[in-house]
Scaffold this active site. Structure first.
Site, mmCIF file in Angstrom:
data_model
loop_
_atom_site.group_PDB
_atom_site.id
_atom_site.type_symbol
_atom_site.label_atom_id
_atom_site.label_comp_id
_atom_site.label_asym_id
_atom_site.label_seq_id
_atom_site.Cartn_x
_atom_site.Cartn_y
_atom_site.Cartn_z
ATOM 1 N N ARG A 11 0.783 -1.225 0.000
ATOM 2 C CA ARG A 11 0.000 0.000 0.000
ATOM 3 C C ARG A 11 0.822 1.285 0.000
ATOM 4 O O ARG A 11 0.608 2.152 -0.822
ATOM 5 C CB ARG A 11 -0.943 0.009 1.217
ATOM 6 N N HIS A 19 -8.305 -4.005 -7.102
ATOM 7 C CA HIS A 19 -8.023 -3.206 -5.903
ATOM 8 C C HIS A 19 -9.303 -3.025 -5.079
ATOM 9 O O HIS A 19 -9.958 -1.975 -5.162
ATOM 10 C CB HIS A 19 -7.465 -1.834 -6.334
ATOM 11 N N TYR A 56 -18.960 12.641 -13.360
ATOM 12 C CA TYR A 56 -18.917 13.799 -14.247
ATOM 13 C C TYR A 56 -17.616 13.909 -15.044
ATOM 14 O O TYR A 56 -17.593 14.518 -16.104
ATOM 15 C CB TYR A 56 -19.103 15.093 -13.436
#
Length: 880
Positions: A40, A86, A130
């Site tokens: 990570r 993921h 968007y």
């Protein structure tokens, strides 16, 4: 019967495993730590990516979301990454996607975004439904050859798919874009660098494996931030390059503008990396309200996407811009420091790496990728060549092949027949022959097969040669790196500013002579000396500086860009500045207010400047002196060593008495003769030894007697005792001047009245300047209107000290000469060619002749009076 049923006896202790809780906590925490470190928080040293970045780019590649294709919704990319690779939440994946598209966050963006991805003022991006994204071209270079078995793959989280362990990047991503993350017990903070510099560093390492980090820093100079700024000091950068740990100080970039109203404003055009512009503006406003910073009238963030960063700080009229800028650096994020902590994963383990180790990791990884790619291409080429070889065999025995196929009942029987025909065809070739289309049996197609086979054999030979030669593989790596540099490289954005204790910044500045001009109102600039054309005596001159109506150029001289200037003010203060620090401007520009360049009070002004080559030369500063004189005739001598330690707020050079002011400063070696001249036309000559050295705080002694309040000292010169080539040049307000031999001024004691040096009349005006010249210099005359003329001093004839001289420049009735200065003769003088002035010169020569004759008559009449004055000078001189 129910009474005979007994419950099954169980022993709970048989299902409990006794463990040591301390050992269990250690094991569990270490497992968790390694999971965070590897999976990570820390980037891989090979491709420079954390798993989430790698998975986002790989998913986009698998979706065909390339730079030359249409954008895809960000939500689709996030869903693809989360569902396949993921499973850690959509917000973390989208945040990663957004950061890779922000050009103020990434030095080289990897995602091409369309829509609102936030801004540098801290505004958040639009929702993922968007915005749209696609891979950037540079990201495609990080995914090149991934299909050629260049990297290892591993199972995804549910073992249903394969994902790459590392990307086969051609870009030194870790150094180029940097990385930051907090793991367990460790963290990383790697700063971005310039791609062109990093590629040059990689190539330098390939050429010389024993290269040192200092030699690598010739190429990879320092971090290069996407938001620009100025890296202030290189010591921390060097530590980071050498050890992997260091500290970088970054300053925002700003300049000072003058508005039409005359007020100044500080315009910030670049802020340090990751600094929020709105937060910076608010902080400045808060400091003003708290009165921590005084002198700011208004601050506004005028930044926009088209023009970039622009934060405007309006100043009050009495504010000193340079002081305000230093306060902004001190109290706000306009100056920010970043810690370098180059921790990355190498062979699955975290390691702190220096610059060379990072480059070695990348180059070794590229070598591994090139080997694996070459092996893959070789295998594929050999497989294809094997099939083509079968085609050629079949075409050579075409009739027999057709007969065998027609005689076979099934495809398997036909394959066996071809393999047993004795032509050396194996199973793979036989299967390919059976799948061969009939059109490939034509003569033309046969030639194409033969050409393809020959080219494949050449390719196989090259690939085998490449695998057999490490030098060829390194050359290929260098070639591919150069292609990356040519395609994506750009100029450095962050400037590098060295501190004075780190290195001589003069080494980075080209040494050249420049003209320094300072106006009456205190505007300073430096200009190339070539811009001042040489003219003949009597010319009209040219515009030397565009100033305000009430302003004019007061000081003009030549200095080298590597020298230090000492500025002496009329109140007796001394300031220092390097010549290269003076703002550059053309001949007609106004320049910058000198108060913005040094901490000069508003009620003080520069009156004299001394050019010093090197203040660190102990022998030089202990054998030279600063000679100062004031308007009321005071003279003072101080050892240069006392001025060798520059201070930002200046030092006292002389104590000035009320009603007096400093007008001139000269550098001497202690063996000169001093001449002082007054406005009424008198001058005195005495040995420098008559003035004993005193400290900076002393008042001084009388050098020449000033008779009344209307008279004052206009200048002081120092002529070396052994120099017989010097003559004394004097110039009056109305443009008259002359040269006179030094010997015509008799050596006297200091403190006397002196003798006549020019005949002052209403026609000539008062004396305004005195210079020591050899005839090899050029004279620059500056008028209060801004007109300047540059002429050769050799053209000015010598005359007696009691004459009025000749006309040097034609000036308007309302204009007067403000200052004179000399410039050393240039190798190539530019001769005026605009208009012919021969006729004007002839007329002026006639005037000069008449003036010379008049001067001789006046001179004879005045000589007796001068001699009488000379005899009483020594008796009248006295010390303060």
């Amino acid at each position: 019967m129910e009474e005979n049923i007994k419950p099954l006896e169980t022993n709970d202790n048989d299902r409990i495993i006794q463990v040591n809780i301390e050992e269990q906590m250690k094991t569990a925490y270490i497992d968790y730590s390694m999971s965070v470190i590897v999976g990570r928080a820390l980037p891989d040293a090979r491709d420079g990516f954390k798993p989430v970045h790698r998975r986002v780019l790989y998913a986009m590649n698998e979706l065909g979301n390339f730079s030359n294709r249409a954008y895809k919704k960000s939500a689709r990319i996030v869903g693809e990454v989360m569902g396949k690779y993921h499973p850690h939440g959509d917000s973390s994946i989208y945040d990663t996607l957004v950061r890779m598209a922000q050009d103020w966050t990434m030095r080289y963006t990897m995602v091409d975004g369309q829509g609102n991805f936030g801004n540098q003022d801290g505004d958040p991006p639009a929702a993922m439904r968007y915005t749209e994204v696609r891979l950037h071209r540079i990201a495609e270079s990080m995914l090149d050859d991934i299909e050629k078995e260049t990297v290892d793959f591993q199972l995804n989280f549910d073992d249903s798919l394969q994902e790459p362990v590392v990307l086969p990047t051609r870009i030194p991503q870790l150094l180029v874009n940097g990385s930051s993350g907090i793991a367990v017990g460790m963290a990383t903070n790697m700063l971005p660098h310039n791609l062109s510099e990093v590629v040059d560093g990689c190539v330098a390492y390939i050429d010389n494996k024993e290269i040192t980090i200092e030699e690598l820093m010739v190429h990879v100079k320092a971090p290069d931030f996407p938001t620009g700024g100025i890296i202030y000091g290189m010591e921390g950068v060097k530590q980071g390059m050498m050890t992997g740990r260091g500290r970088v100080v970054v300053r925002g970039k700003c300049h000072v503008d003058t508005k039409a109203s005359g007020r100044e404003q500080i315009v910030i055009t670049e802020v340090p990396y990751q600094v929020n512009r709105d937060a910076l503006t608010d902080k400045i406003g808060q400091l003003v309200n708290d009165k921590t910073i005084e002198g700011i009238a208004h601050v506004n963030n005028e930044s926009n996407k088209r023009e970039g960063t622009r934060i405007v700080v309006d100043l009050r009229r009495d504010a000193v811009a340079n002081v305000i800028i230093n306060q902004l650096y001190k109290f706000t994020e306009l100056q920010t420091s970043y810690g370098i902590n180059n921790v990355a994963l190498t062979k699955g383990r975290p390691k702190t790496m220096n610059l060379k180790e990072l480059i070695v990791e990348f180059v070794d990884f590229r070598m591994d990728v090139v080997i694996r790619r070459t092996q893959y291409e070789l295998r594929k080429a050999q497989e294809r060549a094997h099939i083509l070889q079968g085609y050629l065999i079949a075409l050579d025995h075409l009739d027999e092949v057709i007969r065998l196929i027609r005689a076979s009942a099934t495809p398997d029987q036909a394959r066996e027949s071809l393999m047993n025909a004795g032509w050396g065809i194996d199973e793979i070739q036989a299967k390919a022959i059976l799948e061969l289309r009939l059109q490939r049996l034509t003569g033309m197609e046969r030639e194409k097969i033969k050409e393809e086979y020959d080219s494949l054999m050449q390719l196989i030979a090259r690939l085998q040669e490449l695998l057999g030669s490490e030098a060829l593989r390194y050359d290929l790596i260098k070639t591919e790196l150069q292609e990356v540099k040519d395609k994506f490289g750009d100029k450095r954005r962050s400037e590098i500013s060295f501190l004075s204790n780190e290195m001589r910044i003069e080494d980075l500045i080209e040494e050249e002579d420049v003209v320094i001009t300072i106006s009456h109102l205190g505007y300073i600039k430096r200009t190339s000396s070539d811009e001042y054309r040489q003219q003949k005596r009597g010319g009209r001159g040219s515009i030397g500086s565009r100033t305000r109506e009430e302003d004019f150029v007061e000081h003009l001289f030549v200095a080298s860009t590597h020298h230090t200037l000492m500025f002496f003010t009329e109140k007796g203060r001394c300031f220092w500045m390097k010549v290269y620090e003076i703002p550059e401007g053309d001949k007609t520009s106004k320049g910058r207010a000198i108060q913005n360049l040094m901490q000069l009070p508003q009620d003080d002004k520069v009156r004299a400047i001394i050019d010093i080559k090197d203040l660190s030369d102990k022998e030089y500063i202990n054998n030279h002196y600063i000679l100062l004189c004031t308007k009321r005739g005071i003279i003072k001598k101080t050892l240069l060593e006392e001025f060798s330690r520059p201070r930002a707020n200046g030092v006292n050079a002389i104590n000035i008495m009320e009603g007096d002011q400093l007008i001139e400063a000269r550098l001497t070696d202690g063996k000169c003769e001093v001449m002082m001249a007054v406005k009424s036309g008198r001058a005195i000559r005495f040995p420098e030894e008559k003035v004993r050295p005193t400290g900076r705080g002393a008042i001084g002694v009388f050098g020449i007697e000033v008779e009344d309040e209307k008279d004052e000292v206009i200048g002081m010169i120092c002529v070396h005792q052994d120099d017989t080539s010097k003559t004394i040049l004097v110039v009056s307000e109305k443009g008259f001047g002359k040269r006179t031999a030094v010997d015509e001024y008799r050596i006297t004691n200091r403190g006397g009245k002196g003798v006549k040096t020019i005949s002052v009349t209403d026609k000539t005006g008062s004396l305004v300047g005195i210079l020591d010249v050899s005839g090899k210099e050029d004279l620059v005359i500056t008028c209060k209107s801004g007109i300047t003329i540059r002429t050769s001093i050799a053209d000015i004839r010598e005359a007696g000290r009691a004459t009025q001289g000749v006309k040097l420049i034609r000036i308007d009735e309302k204009d007067e000469i403000a200052a004179i200065s000399k410039i050393q003769e240039q190798e190539e003088a530019i001769v005026l060619t605009e208009t012919s002035i021969d006729a004007e010169n002839e007329a002026l020569d006639k005037i000069e002749g008449a003036a010379a004759a008049e001067g001789e008559i006046v001179g004879n009449a005045d000589e007796a009076a001068d001699n009488q004055e000379d005899n009483t000078e020594e008796n009248n001189s006295e010390n303060l």
